[in-house]
Motif scaffolding. Structure first.
Motif, PDB file in Angstrom:
ATOM      1  N   TYR A  34       3.545  -6.343  11.359  1.00  0.00           N
ATOM      2  CA  TYR A  34       4.098  -5.616  10.218  1.00  0.00           C
ATOM      3  C   TYR A  34       5.597  -5.380  10.395  1.00  0.00           C
ATOM      4  CZ  TYR A  34      -0.816  -4.819   9.230  1.00  0.00           C
ATOM      5  OH  TYR A  34      -2.157  -5.008   8.978  1.00  0.00           O
ATOM      6  N   PRO A  36       9.478  -3.855   9.579  1.00  0.00           N
ATOM      7  CA  PRO A  36       9.891  -2.519   9.128  1.00  0.00           C
ATOM      8  C   PRO A  36      10.014  -2.485   7.606  1.00  0.00           C
ATOM      9  CG  PRO A  36      11.719  -3.670  10.219  1.00  0.00           C
ATOM     10  CD  PRO A  36      10.498  -4.513  10.401  1.00  0.00           C
ATOM     11  N   SER A  37       9.839  -1.304   7.028  1.00  0.00           N
ATOM     12  CA  SER A  37      10.006  -1.146   5.574  1.00  0.00           C
ATOM     13  C   SER A  37      11.473  -1.393   5.229  1.00  0.00           C
ATOM     14  CB  SER A  37       9.640   0.275   5.165  1.00  0.00           C
ATOM     15  OG  SER A  37      10.604   1.175   5.693  1.00  0.00           O
ATOM     16  N   CYS A  40      13.623   1.574   6.287  1.00  0.00           N
ATOM     17  CA  CYS A  40      13.858   1.616   7.737  1.00  0.00           C
ATOM     18  C   CYS A  40      14.871   0.536   8.129  1.00  0.00           C
ATOM     19  CB  CYS A  40      12.528   1.425   8.465  1.00  0.00           C
ATOM     20  SG  CYS A  40      12.672   1.323  10.241  1.00  0.00           S
ATOM     21  N   ASP A  43      18.338   1.680   7.227  1.00  0.00           N
ATOM     22  CA  ASP A  43      18.857   2.673   8.177  1.00  0.00           C
ATOM     23  C   ASP A  43      19.348   2.004   9.456  1.00  0.00           C
ATOM     24  OD1 ASP A  43      18.670   5.030   6.897  1.00  0.00           O
ATOM     25  OD2 ASP A  43      17.134   5.902   8.240  1.00  0.00           O
ATOM     26  N   TYR A  73      10.311  10.598  23.106  1.00  0.00           N
ATOM     27  CA  TYR A  73       9.160   9.818  22.641  1.00  0.00           C
ATOM     28  C   TYR A  73       8.060   9.772  23.713  1.00  0.00           C
ATOM     29  CZ  TYR A  73       6.348   5.714  21.615  1.00  0.00           C
ATOM     30  OH  TYR A  73       5.293   4.871  21.416  1.00  0.00           O
ATOM     31  N   HIS A 271      12.560   6.397  13.591  1.00  0.00           N
ATOM     32  CA  HIS A 271      11.519   5.980  12.638  1.00  0.00           C
ATOM     33  C   HIS A 271      10.183   5.714  13.358  1.00  0.00           C
ATOM     34  CE1 HIS A 271      13.878   5.357   8.905  1.00  0.00           C
ATOM     35  NE2 HIS A 271      14.882   5.235   9.744  1.00  0.00           N
ATOM     36  N   ASP A 273       7.412   7.223  13.816  1.00  0.00           N
ATOM     37  CA  ASP A 273       6.135   7.462  13.129  1.00  0.00           C
ATOM     38  C   ASP A 273       5.807   6.307  12.192  1.00  0.00           C
ATOM     39  OD1 ASP A 273       5.826   9.745  14.486  1.00  0.00           O
ATOM     40  OD2 ASP A 273       6.447  11.101  12.866  1.00  0.00           O
ATOM     41  N   GLU A 274       6.832   5.871  11.470  1.00  0.00           N
ATOM     42  CA  GLU A 274       6.592   4.783  10.519  1.00  0.00           C
ATOM     43  C   GLU A 274       6.310   3.459  11.255  1.00  0.00           C
ATOM     44  OE1 GLU A 274       9.802   3.869   7.722  1.00  0.00           O
ATOM     45  OE2 GLU A 274       9.062   1.798   7.765  1.00  0.00           O
ATOM     46  N   LEU A 275       7.123   3.177  12.289  1.00  0.00           N
ATOM     47  CA  LEU A 275       6.950   1.889  12.974  1.00  0.00           C
ATOM     48  C   LEU A 275       5.610   1.794  13.690  1.00  0.00           C
ATOM     49  CD1 LEU A 275      10.611   1.442  14.246  1.00  0.00           C
ATOM     50  CD2 LEU A 275       9.438   0.021  12.561  1.00  0.00           C
ATOM     51  N   ALA A 277       2.944   3.312  12.603  1.00  0.00           N
ATOM     52  CA  ALA A 277       1.878   3.684  11.658  1.00  0.00           C
ATOM     53  C   ALA A 277       0.765   2.647  11.591  1.00  0.00           C
ATOM     54  CB  ALA A 277       2.470   3.906  10.273  1.00  0.00           C
ATOM     55  N   ASN A 278       1.067   1.413  11.944  1.00  0.00           N
ATOM     56  CA  ASN A 278       0.041   0.369  11.832  1.00  0.00           C
ATOM     57  C   ASN A 278      -0.791   0.179  13.103  1.00  0.00           C
ATOM     58  OD1 ASN A 278       0.484  -0.623   9.096  1.00  0.00           O
ATOM     59  ND2 ASN A 278       2.530  -1.114   9.871  1.00  0.00           N
TER      60      ASN A 278
END
Ligand code: PMP
Length: 370
Positions: A34, A36-37, A40, A43, A73, A271, A273-275, A277-278
């Motif tokens: 996946y 990055p969005s 993201c 940024d 982290y 980021h 949490d987002e990275l 998330a999968n």
């Protein structure tokens, strides 16, 4: 004299690396599928842009901000505080490991691991003139602790490298194994637990981070290349006693982490949490894949990682090639007869299952339940 005047032991050696082929389904180097969005990525681009404005200057040699970010982290994962002085980072955990071998291996010293395992380890040893020795793993790819203890008592290695989960088998180590080996080494040797895939471990599987306070010869390495979905950044790191990190400052090249790398890695950490998330989705996909392969009658190693080792094939190359011919690239690695597949998106896994079904219908193979 043969030209070029290469070190004798490097003659004829092929460079390490999986084939990089442009095929539709790439399941061969254990990346997170996946990307990055776009928010993201924007940024990260902005952070790289700010770093670009100061590129006439060398970067922070001690990468203080990044160490703080990584310590924060890791502290969350470890469930206790990790200080920035306990953290070291480099261009991928490959370089982290090379730094460790440069500082703690070397001529007259020995490094040990247990096969089958990650094939870069002997290369770090070779490149640092460290003697390399491999013990063996059990049939189920777990460690035989008596054998490991005996080997360590006999050879007195300066470094033991144990991946958990192991590549290419996916096998995680129980806490007991880490404790026994760290204690067998004592102050004479470092135990490096390579946790490149730790975020994918099944619930209940421990991380060696928990053991850092009680074992000062323990080093836990991690990477942003796998769960963190940032293989392109090239950022690996470790947590260990501050005295170990200090020793690594002696062997690293000055300014080894570029300003761009530091800025990008720090923004990726923001980021997290987002990275990450999968990761849960990938773990579920992994468990489904293991169940499907077993259901289809293949031997499958239990996996705590984002890849699965399966087999066994009389001619694994023919299976690998057959999959590639159908646009699915996996990895021909591990013990003879076995193949390794990374966990991808549901669509990629469906393509893999279909291709494997087709190929095994036409290529002779052995199957075995594990
Ligand atoms: N350790 C293990 C067990 C690995 O499988 C890999 C990558 N394949 C690495 C370390 C190195 O990863 P990186 O340099 O991208 O951090």
């Amino acid at each position: 004299m043969i030209f070029p005047p290469l070190r004798e032991e490097l003659r004829g050696i092929e460079p390490y690396g999986a084939p990089q082929l442009d095929v539709p389904v790439q399941l061969n180097v254990n990346e997170n599928p996946y990307p990055p969005s776009s928010a993201c990525a924007a940024d990260i681009a902005a952070a790289a842009g700010r770093a670009a404005a100061g590129l006439n200057r060398y970067p922070d040699r001690e990468f203080v901000a990044l160490r703080e970010g990584l310590a924060g982290y890791l502290g969350k994962d470890a469930g206790r505080e990790i200080a920035p002085a306990q953290v070291w980072a480099a261009n991928g955990s490959n370089e982290v490991m090379l730094h460790l071998l440069q500082a703690f291996g070397g001529p007259g010293r020995t490094a040990v691991s247990f096969a089958p395992t990650y094939s870069m380890y002997p290369e770090y040893a070779r490149d640092t003139h460290t003697a390399w020795l491999t013990g063996r793993r059990e049939e189920d790819f777990g460690l035989d602790l008596d054998h490991a203890f005996e080997l360590i008592a006999r050879e007195r290695p300066s470094v033991v490298i144990l991946p958990s989960p192991n590549n290419p088998t996916g096998t995680a180590l129980p806490t007991e194994a880490i404790v026994v080996i760290a204690e067998a080494l004592g102050d004479e040797g470092l135990l490096i637990v390579d946790e490149a895939y730790a975020e994918f471990r099944r619930s209940g599987t421990p991380s060696a981070l928990e053991l850092l306070p009680s074992h000062r010869n323990l080093v836990v390495t991690r990477t942003m290349s796998k769960a963190f979905a940032a293989a392109g950044v090239r950022l690996g790191y470790l947590a260990a006693d501050p005295a170990i990190c200090d020793a690594l400052r002696v062997v690293r090249l000055p300014y080894h982490l570029s300003a761009v790398t530091q800025a990008v890695a720090l923004t990726a950490l923001a980021h997290a949490d987002e990275l990450l998330a999968n990761v849960d989705r990938l773990r579920d996909e992994r468990d489904d894949l293991v169940a499907w392969l077993r259901g289809a009658g293949f031997a499958v190693a239990d996996s705590d990682a984002n890849f699965v080792l399966f087999g066994t094939f009389v001619d694994r190359h023919a299976i690998w090639q057959g999959l590639l011919d159908r646009g699915v690239l996996i990895r021909e690695t591990g013990p003879d007869g076995w193949l390794r597949v990374s966990v991808g998106t549901p669509e990629e896994m469906a393509a893999f299952r279909q291709a494997l079904t087709d190929v095994t219908a036409s290529v002779p193979h052995e199957k075995g339940q594990r």
